[in-house]
Design a protein around this motif. Sequence first.
Motif, short mmCIF file in Angstrom:
data_model
loop_
_atom_site.label_atom_id
_atom_site.label_comp_id
_atom_site.label_asym_id
_atom_site.label_seq_id
_atom_site.Cartn_x
_atom_site.Cartn_y
_atom_site.Cartn_z
N CYS A 39 0.82 -1.20 0.00
CA CYS A 39 0.00 0.00 0.00
C CYS A 39 0.87 1.26 0.00
O CYS A 39 0.52 2.27 -0.59
N SER A 50 -3.53 -2.22 -0.65
CA SER A 50 -3.25 -3.49 -1.28
C SER A 50 -2.15 -4.18 -0.50
O SER A 50 -1.12 -3.59 -0.22
N LEU A 51 -2.37 -5.41 -0.12
CA LEU A 51 -1.44 -6.12 0.72
C LEU A 51 -0.71 -7.20 -0.05
O LEU A 51 -1.25 -7.79 -0.98
N ARG A 52 0.51 -7.46 0.40
CA ARG A 52 1.29 -8.56 -0.17
C ARG A 52 0.98 -9.79 0.68
O ARG A 52 1.24 -9.82 1.89
N LEU A 53 0.41 -10.79 0.05
CA LEU A 53 -0.13 -11.92 0.80
C LEU A 53 0.46 -13.24 0.33
O LEU A 53 0.67 -13.46 -0.86
N LEU A 69 -8.58 -12.54 -3.63
CA LEU A 69 -7.63 -11.57 -3.07
C LEU A 69 -7.21 -10.58 -4.15
O LEU A 69 -7.12 -9.38 -3.92
N ARG A 70 -6.98 -11.07 -5.35
CA ARG A 70 -6.59 -10.16 -6.42
C ARG A 70 -7.76 -9.28 -6.86
O ARG A 70 -7.57 -8.10 -7.15
N HIS A 74 -5.49 -6.92 -3.86
CA HIS A 74 -4.27 -7.35 -3.16
C HIS A 74 -3.31 -8.04 -4.12
O HIS A 74 -3.65 -8.32 -5.27
N ASP A 204 2.36 -9.37 4.43
CA ASP A 204 1.44 -8.68 5.36
C ASP A 204 0.50 -9.67 6.04
O ASP A 204 0.05 -9.45 7.15
N ALA A 394 -10.79 -11.59 1.91
CA ALA A 394 -10.26 -10.50 1.07
C ALA A 394 -10.83 -9.15 1.50
O ALA A 394 -10.10 -8.16 1.63
N SER A 398 -8.82 -5.87 3.42
CA SER A 398 -8.72 -4.50 2.90
C SER A 398 -9.50 -3.51 3.77
O SER A 398 -9.53 -2.33 3.46
#
Length: 497
Positions: A39, A50-53, A69-70, A74, A204, A394, A398
């Motif tokens: 983010c 937006s997170l790195r998952l 998630l996408r 994310h 994250d 998801a 967010s």
Amino acid sequence: HMNETNRDGIAHGSSTEKRPAEARRIQANSGSQLRKPLCSLLPASMPSPSLRLAVVGAGAAGLAAARELRREGHAPVVFERAAAVGGTWLYASPAPAAAADPLGAAATHSSLYASLRTNLPREVMGFLDFPFTAARGSVVDARRFPGHQEVLRYLEDFTQRFDLYGLVRFQTEVVGVRREAGGRWAVTSRKLGEKGEQDEELYDAVVVCNGHYSEPRVASIPGDLYFPTLTGADAWPGKQMHSHNYRVPEPFLDQVVIVIGASASAVDISRDIASVAKEVHIADRSAPTSTCEQQPEYDNMWLHSMIDHAQGDGTVVFQDGSSIKADVIMHCTGYLYDFPFLGDDSTITVDDNCVDPLYKHVFPIEVAPDLSFIGVPWKVIPFPLFELQSKWVAGILSGRIKLPSKDEMMEDVKAIYSRLETRGWPKRYTHNFSGGYQFEYDDWLAEQCGHPPIEEWRKLMYAANAKNKAARPERYRDEWDDDGLVALANEDFKKYF
Ligand code: FAD
């Protein structure tokens, strides 16, 4: 094929993948200790951070999670031990049993046997917005209850259609997930097939989708059955195995086989084996002690009460006192939840097959929403449930959907436990959704996500299938009475094509 469009109207497909991918590449190139949440690299105008998952597993659950998630904006990275998507549906010959791993459990993921056909009608089984219909172009096996290869093709189509292949790191096993002091998660992965190099990266949040049909659960039987520690004259001399490693009936030609269990697999496998074996004896712990019944339509299959004990001379004695000399005992006794890569900082424990404490069977309360589990419930229609759980996770990640306070979540978990007690169910049934609960749960998730409830025809068809299975245990996959519902489903599916 078409690109998909997320709720913000941002298309994610091969041609439009560049925008988030660019940001991701910046992320990927930075040193792992320096990585910041994605983010902070995106313009302030982004609708949600937006997170790195990290997603563990590319079976049906991991694929559903990656897509949702996408869609939410994310950046998921999917770790998959195998060289392909599909998880359970990736049929594999079992690895030969090794002394240290007699079930071959560690080496083989899928528990599918060659003759397996789905036990749910395809209309019911598919994802909500990507119907598993026989009208799809790539269909090879158009039966309503198709063979396992067809399900794999469907999952491959799903992966292709939603452009998910690029998110998956194949032959990469997650071996450790650790919470860092700053609240992020260090994921250690090991590349298989190469030098076995390990890599550690920060994420994250972590979404666990590793399945729960791989780690065999075994019945313990007096006489030290199941990998006996007794040796010599006292040990039962026959062969024992778990349904996890059953593939084809031929090795049981002319043998006397005892199948322990009464689940879907036990029923299928005992019929499969009866086609070649001399005798098949099913030991069912829920059958009354006096049970010893020849099975209708078979002259070589009997139902018994549970095994009482086994003897060194090869005799197996049932609880009613009757006994037989058997060659093989097949344990169709289910599977265990197993998260070998999670440490104590996951804040969950697994005891008697209950993952505890999980809010709504998804979030460990103490670390929610950073750690989540997709696909824990059983006795369900899996794919739609994975899809709704994934949408919910998801949205929560967010910040679009809110979680209640920790105290409220704990109260909810306690309510599940007291409901178990009221029903007189053992702890290991905590995630068993039979008895009508699954649709209540699905619809609750759907409501949280602003998604329509499960279609009425799907609910009715699920019930019709259960009834048909009870009435025609041998033929329910080829004879049914709910063509009206099939027509309704196919009409409904038109909106997705
Ligand atoms: P899985 O499919 O098990 O996928 C988990 C994935 O995670 C695997 O690909 C695995 O390699 C990967 N993985 C695990 N650990 C790691 C790690 N540490 N690092 C990296 N990757 C990892 N469902 C139906 O809807 N209809 C049916 O008819 C039906 N029949 C079934 C019959 C049998 C015999 C079995 C066992 C199951 C059946 N199911 C059926 C349920 C089936 O399991 C679900 O449909 C679904 O495949 C579960 O998906 P999943 O993603 O949760 O788990």
